[in-house]
Design a protein around this motif. Structure first.
Motif, short mmCIF file in Angstrom:
data_model
loop_
_atom_site.label_atom_id
_atom_site.label_comp_id
_atom_site.label_asym_id
_atom_site.label_seq_id
_atom_site.Cartn_x
_atom_site.Cartn_y
_atom_site.Cartn_z
N ASN A 28 0.79 -1.13 0.00
CA ASN A 28 0.06 0.09 0.08
C ASN A 28 0.85 1.43 0.02
N LEU A 29 1.71 1.36 0.76
CA LEU A 29 2.69 2.52 0.90
C LEU A 29 3.40 2.66 -0.43
N ALA A 30 3.88 1.44 -1.01
CA ALA A 30 4.44 1.79 -2.46
C ALA A 30 3.48 2.27 -3.59
N LEU A 31 2.28 2.06 -3.20
CA LEU A 31 1.38 2.79 -4.25
C LEU A 31 1.29 4.39 -3.95
N PHE A 71 9.84 6.85 -0.93
CA PHE A 71 10.16 6.58 0.41
C PHE A 71 10.35 5.20 0.76
N LEU A 72 10.44 4.24 -0.12
CA LEU A 72 10.49 2.84 0.18
C LEU A 72 11.50 2.15 -0.70
N PRO A 73 12.08 1.08 -0.58
CA PRO A 73 12.92 0.33 -1.68
C PRO A 73 11.96 -0.21 -2.70
N MET A 87 8.69 -11.25 1.02
CA MET A 87 8.93 -10.00 0.17
C MET A 87 10.30 -9.92 -0.42
N LEU A 88 10.45 -9.66 -1.56
CA LEU A 88 11.71 -9.28 -2.27
C LEU A 88 12.10 -7.95 -2.88
N MET A 89 12.89 -7.13 -2.29
CA MET A 89 13.05 -5.84 -2.69
C MET A 89 14.56 -5.62 -3.25
N GLU A 90 14.53 -4.71 -3.99
CA GLU A 90 15.88 -4.24 -4.34
C GLU A 90 16.63 -3.60 -3.46
N ASP A 91 17.92 -3.78 -3.29
CA ASP A 91 18.71 -2.97 -2.43
C ASP A 91 18.64 -1.47 -2.35
N ALA A 92 18.02 -0.92 -1.13
CA ALA A 92 17.63 0.66 -1.14
C ALA A 92 19.33 1.31 -1.27
N GLY A 93 20.33 0.71 -1.11
CA GLY A 93 21.51 1.56 -1.13
C GLY A 93 21.72 2.52 -0.04
N SER A 128 17.73 11.89 -1.14
CA SER A 128 16.48 11.35 -0.79
C SER A 128 16.61 10.28 0.36
N VAL A 129 15.48 9.95 0.93
CA VAL A 129 15.51 9.06 1.81
C VAL A 129 14.53 7.63 1.72
N SER A 130 15.09 6.52 2.17
CA SER A 130 14.41 5.33 2.04
C SER A 130 14.10 4.94 3.44
#
Length: 439
Positions: free
Chosen positions: A178-181, A186-188, A200-206, A313-315
């Protein structure tokens, strides 16, 4: 599953031991840079005995064993911290099926299924996995793995598949979707999810953890939090626990019962917390009646869960405790270890995005009251978690409800001091506001 240890010289030994005994290695918990590292082997049948030349020994005989320099101290410290957990896990798996409340990743075969899902999800995205996923961190609520690929690094997270209100009352996977939408910046980037198992599988936020950054980055962190919360005001967020002031007030009795019964508070702390329960209820009522609307709250917004990216920016990571509540509850977790001057400055930075809700003095009052509410919220959450998890994981949460009750006391002290030193801001019952005098 790969063998992981913070003592590299032991890795080959662990792997060899696993092969010699024909038992699968199993990581109970791993946290870099601490002594809380433990590798367990899945328990064999009860009648099993180790093959020669192996034999069982107890802790009293460790001093007689020829081990590499420094190993004995590590083993003793690890045993001191984890022997109870090991005994519980071993006993349960020897006696029969795993406890249904135990985390799924403590069960034989789980890691292979998780790895297959990671590989399949990456390939569906046109990415080739490289090697196996390496565990980064694990405890009773979640486990995180690092997976390399042809397109860079990914992180896979599994969370306890808890029913709503069984523990945190939330589903991190559904909340992040939901937050990704609503606030994707602000999210990976989420690559794949499997909500029914909490995967859940996410890209590295770095980026760089906020705790390693300078003051201007901390300003970026609180601004990002406020901006994300603004975007969720009035939104129905699936997967969120209810931590609004009215709900916290309704459930304050659960915290009071914990305070009365726990052995993890001193008599002085217990008396003070019980004395302040009516005042805590007043705080929650004042926040409920206040001008600041409910929004998403992170629930664990510390500097390790905030990444500052190269473009500034912030993740924001780790939404396991995500909830709907008073937005100001998150700020204290981030700033509580900063100096008083820095805390005041960061509060004002955060409040810039809420100035349409009222004058700064009133919002500062609300923020200090929200520190109390946030501590009570965490105490309630950890009471619920401790009820929900299995016996082997309950140790992770043994004293966390009490720790947050103590933080509620500290937050109350700061709130009371604020009103005593700034009487012009101090409302009272006779004016329809909050009385800070304890009854």
């Amino acid at each position: 599953m790969p063998t992981v240890t913070s003592a590299p010289e032991l890795s080959k030994g662990f792997a060899a031991l696993s092969a010699a005994l024909n038992l699968d290695p199993h990581l109970r918990r791993w946290s870099a840079g601490t002594a809380a590292n433990l590798l367990e082997l899945h328990a064999p049948p009860a009648q099993w005995s180790p093959p020669a030349p192996f034999e069982w020994i107890d802790g009293s005989r460790l001093k007689d064993v020829d081990l590499p320099a420094g190993t004995l101290g590590r083993l003793r410290e690890g045993l001191r911290r984890t022997w109870i957990r090991s005994v519980i896990t071993w006993t349960n798996s020897v006696k029969g099926p795993p406890d249904p409340k135990d985390a799924p990743w403590t069960h034989a075969g789980w890691h292979a299924d998780f790895q297959t899902w990671i590989d399949d999800s990456l390939r569906l995205s046109g990415v080739d996995p490289q090697g196996v996923a390496i565990p980064v961190q694990q405890w009773g609520l979640s486990v995180v793995f690092h997976q390399r690929s042809s397109r860079g690094d990914y992180f896979a997270k599994a969370t306890m598949p808890l029913e709503p209100d069984a523990a945190t009352g939330s589903s991190e996977v559904r909340l992040c979707q939901n937050l990704a939408l609503r606030a994707p910046a602000f999210l990976p980037l989420i690559t794949a999810v499997r909500p029914e198992t909490g995967w859940m599988l996410m890209e590295d936020a770095g980026g760089t953890p906020l705790r390693q950054c300078d003051g201007s980055s901390w300003e970026s962190g609180v601004r990002a939090l406020a901006a994300l919360q603004h975007r969720t005001v009035g939104q129905g967020l699936e997967g969120c626990a209810d931590r609004r002031p009215r709900e916290l007030s309704r459930r304050l009795q659960e915290i009071e019962d914990q305070v009365r019964d726990t052995p993890h508070l001193s008599d002085v702390e217990r008396r003070e917390l019980l004395r302040l329960m009516p005042s805590f209820r007043d705080v929650l009522q004042s926040l409920q009646d206040g001008p600041v609307p409910s929004s998403v709250v992170h629930g664990d917004f510390h500097a390790g869960n905030v990444r500052i990216l190269p473009d500034r920016s912030v993740s924001i990571l780790d939404w396991a405790y995500g909830a709907v509540g008073h937005p100001f509850m998150d700020v204290w977790t981030l700033i509580n270890r900063r100096s008083p001057a820095e805390r005041d400055h960061l509060r004002l930075i955060y409040l810039e995005q809420w100035k349409d809700c009222g004058p700064v003095d009133k919002l500062l009052d609300d923020m200090l009251m929200a520190q109390v509410a946030g501590s009570l919220s965490q105490a309630l959450t950890h009471i619920m978690i401790r009820r929900a998890v299995g016996p082997a994981d309950r140790l992770d949460f043994a004293t966390l409800p009490e720790r947050w009750c103590k933080r509620a006391l500290a937050a109350w002290t700061e709130l009371d001091h604020h009103h005593r030193t700034r009487p012009k801001c101090r409302p009272g019952r006779d004016s329809g506001g909050l009385s800070l005098a304890s009854e």
